[in-house]
Write a protein that holds these residues in place. Structure first.
Motif, mmCIF file in Angstrom:
data_model
loop_
_atom_site.group_PDB
_atom_site.id
_atom_site.type_symbol
_atom_site.label_atom_id
_atom_site.label_comp_id
_atom_site.label_asym_id
_atom_site.label_seq_id
_atom_site.Cartn_x
_atom_site.Cartn_y
_atom_site.Cartn_z
ATOM 1 N N TYR A 123 -14.230 16.168 67.420
ATOM 2 C CA TYR A 123 -14.478 17.438 68.547
ATOM 3 C C TYR A 123 -13.975 16.464 69.822
ATOM 4 N N ALA A 124 -13.973 17.374 71.120
ATOM 5 C CA ALA A 124 -13.289 16.602 72.291
ATOM 6 C C ALA A 124 -14.321 17.102 73.377
ATOM 7 N N LEU A 125 -14.545 16.173 74.282
ATOM 8 C CA LEU A 125 -15.484 16.456 75.507
ATOM 9 C C LEU A 125 -14.395 16.440 76.725
ATOM 10 N N VAL A 156 -14.457 5.767 68.434
ATOM 11 C CA VAL A 156 -15.110 5.953 67.403
ATOM 12 C C VAL A 156 -16.604 6.236 67.809
ATOM 13 N N ALA A 157 -17.075 7.508 67.314
ATOM 14 C CA ALA A 157 -18.325 8.067 68.034
ATOM 15 C C ALA A 157 -19.303 7.055 67.947
ATOM 16 N N HIS A 158 -20.019 6.397 66.879
ATOM 17 C CA HIS A 158 -21.216 5.633 66.945
ATOM 18 C C HIS A 158 -20.757 4.155 67.634
ATOM 19 N N ALA A 204 -22.977 12.964 63.199
ATOM 20 C CA ALA A 204 -22.108 13.435 62.254
ATOM 21 C C ALA A 204 -20.632 13.256 62.404
ATOM 22 N N ALA A 205 -20.351 12.814 63.749
ATOM 23 C CA ALA A 205 -19.012 12.670 63.988
ATOM 24 C C ALA A 205 -18.320 11.147 63.788
ATOM 25 N N ASP A 206 -17.216 11.283 63.293
ATOM 26 C CA ASP A 206 -16.186 9.992 63.088
ATOM 27 C C ASP A 206 -15.610 9.519 64.481
ATOM 28 N N ARG A 207 -14.907 10.536 65.061
ATOM 29 C CA ARG A 207 -14.041 10.313 66.239
ATOM 30 C C ARG A 207 -14.285 11.348 67.083
ATOM 31 N N ILE A 208 -14.184 11.119 68.375
ATOM 32 C CA ILE A 208 -14.270 12.007 69.417
ATOM 33 C C ILE A 208 -13.247 11.791 70.468
ATOM 34 N N GLY A 250 -30.387 7.780 62.533
ATOM 35 C CA GLY A 250 -29.605 7.134 61.624
ATOM 36 C C GLY A 250 -28.263 6.141 62.066
ATOM 37 N N VAL A 251 -28.273 6.522 63.452
ATOM 38 C CA VAL A 251 -27.437 5.832 64.216
ATOM 39 C C VAL A 251 -27.739 4.510 65.094
#
Length: 588
Positions: A123-125, A156-158, A204-208, A250-251
């Motif tokens: 997703y994009a912000l 990378v989201a996390h 849940a995201a991998d990349r943003i 979980g992150v």
């Protein structure tokens, strides 16, 4: 009568607009999406959630004239249920949400889809701004603006939990396959449902993608924060935060970051309402929610506003009654507080300063609380060059700064101004809250650039003060004087309008009028503002504001609007006594 209409192209993006009794705003909202030429094929799913006003009729009118609009009606079930109904009817590979009283920048939708198509991110912000008047939006909140650079980037989201600060359903574009795979859904029957969805999407995201193109304008209706200041609403807010923190378990590190964000960005906003809201249930639920967050481990409170840090210290010490005393004594009215320093850092003298339960470092102003405040007071553009008088300081910091300034064009080049201190007192005309503001007025001068080099040029100022340095584009213009006057030298133009820019355009029509000399203006004897009959000539406008002193009164001439003049008559006292800072520091 049309029997046929052109079919809409296959949509790339589904825009879901939940609607309930917004007849006053819906036309403007849908028009902002459809009338500005969205550079991507869209479908708009308008979900009428049982409106009892004209909202459904307005939506159907748009659907009749534009095949991209579909109206779905359902019994009233609330915002979450309406959004979920919209998702059920959406067919495009990308998904976004728009509240029906808000507005869009159409370019942002296309930029987000283009980015996701290129990167494959989940997703994009995109940045947003608040507004009451669409023509004058407020600046993007700092915790949102800090996420974006001049260019888009994929993270990378996390590794970047700071993106959780943008905890809204809107101003995001989701890949629909990601939404479905992650099992995202708005929880029905609750308020602040976007908090949990934001956290679950991040987890849940991998990349943003962080796309800096402005997309969203959030309408702030009058009294909105007061309507939120109820026991039910604040309880629902903290319940939603609790759900979002659970979603982040979980992150590693994300829970602490999100709790710190809420304590920095959201809770202080509610604390400020205590000055207006006398509701014991609201107050106690707010305190309990803040204390629950303060009990989270590994918090980073460096960006918490200093006034909130003092309140948090009192709450941790079990001194709820003293929080009310802090509010009653003006603890949230920062301009009314005297300046101070703690270990070389700018601070304020808050109520309970020196109290053993309130550490001195709590009074230190955060970086966000000391932004660069800059205003172009005067301007003169002619063949000899560009000359500006600018007020520039760091907010709430009472120390004389050093200043550098540049003219920077959007094409990339920049030229540095010569900067010298100005010998001009301004506090009787401009709101100054610290004594040093009077010594923070600067004369800027620059030879005229080649018009062939200029597209649109901005004023960039760097201020160093109190051990801090801030750099900002200065857009604000003082409407009282020559900075608000249109001027031209060759092909170079100052429009006299905000945002301040040096531009290239066709010849301007300069002001002509019968008011040409300040000496010809009769000064009234009565204190206050008085508009002067007649039109201001360019020759006088470029001299404004113009101070005067008479035996029994003083004041200044200033613009009252385009081509109009006013006289402001003030009592004959030392001019510093007319300032905010003098009255505060002398108890007047």
């Amino acid at each position: 009568m049309r029997l046929f209409r052109k079919a809409a192209p296959e949509p790339k993006l589904s825009v879901i607009v939940p609607v309930y009794n917004v007849e006053e705003y819906l036309d403007e909202c849908l028009g902002s999406i459809l009338n500005l030429g969205v550079p991507v094929a869209i479908e708009i799913i308008v979900v009428d959630d049982g409106s009892t006003d004209r909202s459904a009729r307005i939506a159907r009118k748009w659907a009749r004239r534009d095949p991209r609009v579909t109206v779905v009606s359902r019994p009233n079930g609330g915002l979450s249920a309406a959004r979920m109904t919209g998702i059920e009817h959406a067919t495009a590979p990308y998904l976004t949400f728009v509240d029906s009283d808000d507005l869009l920048h159409a370019d942002g939708l296309g930029a987000a889809v283009d980015s996701l198509e290129t990167t494959g991110s989940d997703y994009a912000l995109l940045p947003y701004a608040q507004f009451r008047d669409p023509a004058h939006p407020s600046p993007t909140p700092p915790w949102v603006a800090e996420l974006y650079g001049e260019e888009g980037r994929t993270v990378v989201a996390h590794e970047h939990p700071e993106v959780l600060a943008q905890a809204t359903a809107w101003s995001k574009v989701y890949r629909r396959s990601f939404w479905d795979r992650a099992g995202l859904a708005f929880r029905e029957g609750v308020l602040y449902e976007d908090q949990e969805v934001t956290a679950r999407a991040f987890a849940a995201a991998d990349r943003i993608d962080l796309v800096p193109t402005p997309m969203y304008r959030w309408r702030v209706r009058p009294g909105s924060i007061t309507r939120e200041a109820t026991e039910r609403s604040i309880g629902a807010f903290f319940d939603a935060i609790s759900l979002s923190l659970e979603a982040l378990d979980g992150v590693p590190g994300a829970r602490a970051v999100r709790a710190s964000q809420v304590l920095s960005n959201d809770t202080p906003r509610y604390l400020r309402t205590l000055a207006k809201i006398d509701d014991a249930g609201y107050r106690e639920r707010l305190f309990r929610g803040a204390l629950d967050l303060l009990a989270e481990p590994d918090l980073d409170l460096s960006q918490v506003p200093a006034e909130a840090r003092v309140v948090y210290a009192l709450l941790r010490a079990g001194r709820r009654a003293d929080v009310l005393a802090f509010v009653e004594q003006g603890g949230f009215d920062l301009p009314s507080l005297r300046s101070d320093e703690v270990d070389g850092e700018p601070a304020l003298v808050f109520p309970f300063a020196g109290d053993p339960d309130v550490p001195d470092e709590a009074r230190v102003l955060s970086e966000r609380q000391t932004p660069l405040d800059g205003t172009v007071l005067r301007a003169r553009l002619d063949e000899s060059g560009l000359r500006l008088t600018v007020a520039a300081w760091l907010r709430h910091v009472d120390a004389v700064p050093t200043v550098r300034a540049w003219l920077r064009d959007i094409t990339g080049w920049e030229r540095e101004f010569a900067v010298t201190p100005a010998d001009e007192f301004i506090g009787h005309r401009v709101r100054t809250t610290r004594r040093s503001n009077e010594d923070s007025v600067w004369e800027l001068s620059l030879d005229l650039p080649d018009p062939n080099d200029v597209d649109i040029s901005e004023l960039v100022i760097e201020v160093t003060c109190g051990g801090r340095t801030q750099l900002a584009v200065v857009e604000r213009i003082d409407p009282l004087g020559s900075a608000a006057v249109r001027q031209q030298a060759g092909d170079l133009v100052l429009t006299g309008e905000e945002p301040w820019r040096l531009d290239v355009r066709d010849e301007l029509v300069l002001w002509e009028g019968d008011l040409k000399d300040p000496e010809q203006v009769e000064i009234p004897t009565e204190l206050g503002e008085h508009e002067v009959p007649g039109l201001v000539d360019q020759s006088l406008a470029l001299r404004l504001p113009w101070d005067f002193e008479l035996e029994d009164r003083q004041g200044y001439l200033a613009l009252a609007g385009p081509r109009r003049l006013k006289v402001v008559v003030q009592p004959k006292v030392p001019r510093e006594q007319l300032t905010v800072w003098w009255r505060r520091d002398h108890g007047a």
